[in-house]
Scaffold this motif. Sequence first.
Motif, PDB file in Angstrom:
ATOM      1  N   TYR A   1       0.846  -1.189   0.000  1.00 22.31           N
ATOM      2  CA  TYR A   1       0.000   0.000   0.000  1.00 22.31           C
ATOM      3  C   TYR A   1       0.886   1.244   0.000  1.00 22.31           C
ATOM      4  O   TYR A   1       1.916   1.278   0.666  1.00 22.31           O
ATOM      5  CB  TYR A   1      -0.885   0.041   1.248  1.00 22.31           C
ATOM      6  CG  TYR A   1      -2.133  -0.801   1.149  1.00 22.31           C
ATOM      7  CD1 TYR A   1      -3.366  -0.217   0.892  1.00 22.31           C
ATOM      8  CD2 TYR A   1      -2.081  -2.185   1.307  1.00 22.31           C
ATOM      9  CE1 TYR A   1      -4.518  -0.992   0.795  1.00 22.31           C
ATOM     10  CE2 TYR A   1      -3.230  -2.965   1.212  1.00 22.31           C
ATOM     11  CZ  TYR A   1      -4.434  -2.356   0.954  1.00 22.31           C
ATOM     12  OH  TYR A   1      -5.575  -3.122   0.857  1.00 22.31           O
ATOM     13  N   GLY A   2       0.457   2.261  -0.738  1.00 22.98           N
ATOM     14  CA  GLY A   2       1.109   3.564  -0.653  1.00 22.98           C
ATOM     15  C   GLY A   2       0.441   4.386   0.431  1.00 22.98           C
ATOM     16  O   GLY A   2      -0.230   3.837   1.313  1.00 22.98           O
ATOM     17  N   GLU A   3       0.614   5.694   0.344  1.00 21.74           N
ATOM     18  CA  GLU A   3       0.039   6.592   1.336  1.00 21.74           C
ATOM     19  C   GLU A   3      -1.486   6.455   1.381  1.00 21.74           C
ATOM     20  O   GLU A   3      -2.133   6.328   0.342  1.00 21.74           O
ATOM     21  CB  GLU A   3       0.425   8.034   0.973  1.00 21.74           C
ATOM     22  CG  GLU A   3       0.099   9.047   2.029  1.00 21.74           C
ATOM     23  CD  GLU A   3       0.599  10.447   1.650  1.00 21.74           C
ATOM     24  OE1 GLU A   3       0.347  11.372   2.413  1.00 21.74           O
ATOM     25  OE2 GLU A   3       1.226  10.600   0.577  1.00 21.74           O
ATOM     26  N   THR A   4      -2.047   6.466   2.581  1.00 25.23           N
ATOM     27  CA  THR A   4      -3.503   6.414   2.776  1.00 25.23           C
ATOM     28  C   THR A   4      -4.100   7.790   2.503  1.00 25.23           C
ATOM     29  O   THR A   4      -3.485   8.802   2.826  1.00 25.23           O
ATOM     30  CB  THR A   4      -3.799   5.998   4.235  1.00 25.23           C
ATOM     31  OG1 THR A   4      -3.225   4.711   4.459  1.00 25.23           O
ATOM     32  CG2 THR A   4      -5.283   5.952   4.526  1.00 25.23           C
TER      33      THR A   4
ATOM     34  N   LEU B   1       1.111   0.671  -6.468  1.00 21.88           N
ATOM     35  CA  LEU B   1       0.710   0.439  -5.071  1.00 21.88           C
ATOM     36  C   LEU B   1      -0.803   0.580  -4.891  1.00 21.88           C
ATOM     37  O   LEU B   1      -1.459   1.331  -5.614  1.00 21.88           O
ATOM     38  CB  LEU B   1       1.428   1.436  -4.150  1.00 21.88           C
ATOM     39  CG  LEU B   1       2.960   1.378  -4.170  1.00 21.88           C
ATOM     40  CD1 LEU B   1       3.543   2.492  -3.310  1.00 21.88           C
ATOM     41  CD2 LEU B   1       3.458   0.020  -3.689  1.00 21.88           C
TER      42      LEU B   1
END
Lengths: 372, 372
Positions: free
Chosen positions: B227-230, B257
């Motif tokens: 996962y990248g940034e939320t 991502l």
Amino acid sequence: MKHHQMMCWSNKFICFSLFLLLLFKAVAASSSSQEFMPVDGHSHGGFHAENHGHHKDEDGEEDEVFGDEKRKKRCSSSSALSRRSSISWLVQATEMLYIIGLGLGDERDITLRGLDAVKKCEKVYIEAYTSLLSFGLSTDGLSTLEKLYGKPIILADRETVEEKIDNVLSEAHGSDVAFLVVGDPFGATTHTDLVVRAKTLGIDVKVVHNASVMNAIGICGLQLYRYGETVSIPFFTETWRPDSFYEKIERNRNLGLHTLCLLDIRVKEPTLESLCRGKKQYEPPRFMTINTAIDQLLEVEQNQGKSAYDEDTECVGFARLGSEGQMIVAGKMRQLQTVDFGEPLHCLVIVGKLHPVEEEMLEFYKINSEKP
Amino acid sequence: MKHHQMMCWSNKFICFSLFLLLLFKAVAASSSSQEFMPVDGHSHGGFHAENHGHHKDEDGEEDEVFGDEKRKKRCSSSSALSRRSSISWLVQATEMLYIIGLGLGDERDITLRGLDAVKKCEKVYIEAYTSLLSFGLSTDGLSTLEKLYGKPIILADRETVEEKIDNVLSEAHGSDVAFLVVGDPFGATTHTDLVVRAKTLGIDVKVVHNASVMNAIGICGLQLYRYGETVSIPFFTETWRPDSFYEKIERNRNLGLHTLCLLDIRVKEPTLESLCRGKKQYEPPRFMTINTAIDQLLEVEQNQGKSAYDEDTECVGFARLGSEGQMIVAGKMRQLQTVDFGEPLHCLVIVGKLHPVEEEMLEFYKINSEKP
């Protein structure tokens, strides 16, 4: 006389009920080869959903959407039974695989839902592969769990997880099996594999979540939504020094994001020699320390030279996160290099751009925070 | 006679012990104004660490590194007492704030460690601000918790958390206070704030972790480390349509991502009118659905036009994640737009590049997966 007549009717009713039950079992067995066991006063899985609408399942189990269709089919036949007979036995769907997160600390970090599930499973496995030591599972650790659960636990080592998992899964046909996992069930690839294999074999899976390193690192005050991609740092050998993590850290830092570095765990790794000879021998278990990780990180920075970070970069070191003896220290890479973090497991966060609240919170963990 | 003599000695010894205890209490009160209460057979907080080395704390509490110094000071005086007197009373450090994660489902998702802590706290607050509804906390929900805990729970609404939290914290001086949080304590900014304020007031804080949306989304098979940034998606209004999430999603997708989108929750928001008049009136609670989120996402894509995603982009919609009635559906944006996900809370994952195991697992959640 009247009493006797009632007894007769009562006996006939019981016989009729048993006949219906046997008939139902035969139909169920022939149509889907599922086993149904009468239990005292409880129904499980999807039965409640059909019979009582939104009534809460007494075992508090989680429904997964992909099991719904299968469950609906069972519901329709079982509700027919329960309408026709007045016996209080309800029918239980077995062949369920529970994957239960134990959390990060000790035996008291299991949830009540998880404990309920363990207690009703016939066989209980614990996964020793991904992160055994974070739980402190020596033989003593296992005994503590066994005492709490009131039943024996089978240690599923790397070999079992990777090579013999189908044996575990085949046991889930006809009985409830629990598979205990340190942290949350979806921290490591192996458990996704497990679910996929179980589903493919037609076994229902229920997941009981818990804390994992992926969210427990939030305790240091760095906001979870400000992390970039997570990286893994593998042990360097003489000939194998992979550095694909470098590019990811560089990217995260350029965006001001924090980076969680998961440090290598080597448990029951076959020796190179044993692989050549075809006879299994294992290397002693190894767990990467924060110090080794920083050494490797700085070596890669020196080779790559793109200034993704340096020895003055702020980091947070976590040891035994989530356990009583956890240790959290914030400081520059070179400062953390001098800290003895003690027993595994360790992990490291490379800090990105700090928000004021993050900065304030991190201050509590700073090494020599009174000194400039 | 001999027996009488022994009695005298025994009495003198008890008197001396009591004298020492009173002396110690007076010293402790004058030096740090901390309260110490004798309890039956248990010691808490840091005392065990000093007296029994690595002996496990019977309450299974977590030690945070920033509390160690303070605790060490207390330990040295208390261990002197326990060496000198043979009375079995052990001294308990109070003034502790427990921040306890409840997990995502219902009352049975608390950990045994969390339940232990709640049971010994004098006051128990539950945070209603960040994600009340994921827990289904109606008045009935609260009663269920109160029944399980055997004590009343005080609802800490947004006003309490933001404006009156110092009152809550001041109660932690002299007694143990529990602050219950849905999910894990560090999913939202407010709890970091809470810890910082408590620490600043000299109150020890212990955290009991649990599952949160940040790790429970792992259940869909997409690896958490990919996962990248939320991002957060706020409700658009006529005049306020912020789209800073777009750039982040674009970046994540360019890197292959996955992106977790947290959807807006509006609980006890003061109305604009009431803000102007200085008299508090609240808007009805609102929780963004997956459908609204996708509408807003596609609107922003149309405005920005950088092809970060489109209506054919694969997504996973989660409703009531971690609860019994959870719903997880994978499909293209336009497919998910037609799904009724039901009650809140909802969240959405925009899928990045899929690994084979991820793809296989996602297949189980696919909408109309039998159709091409």
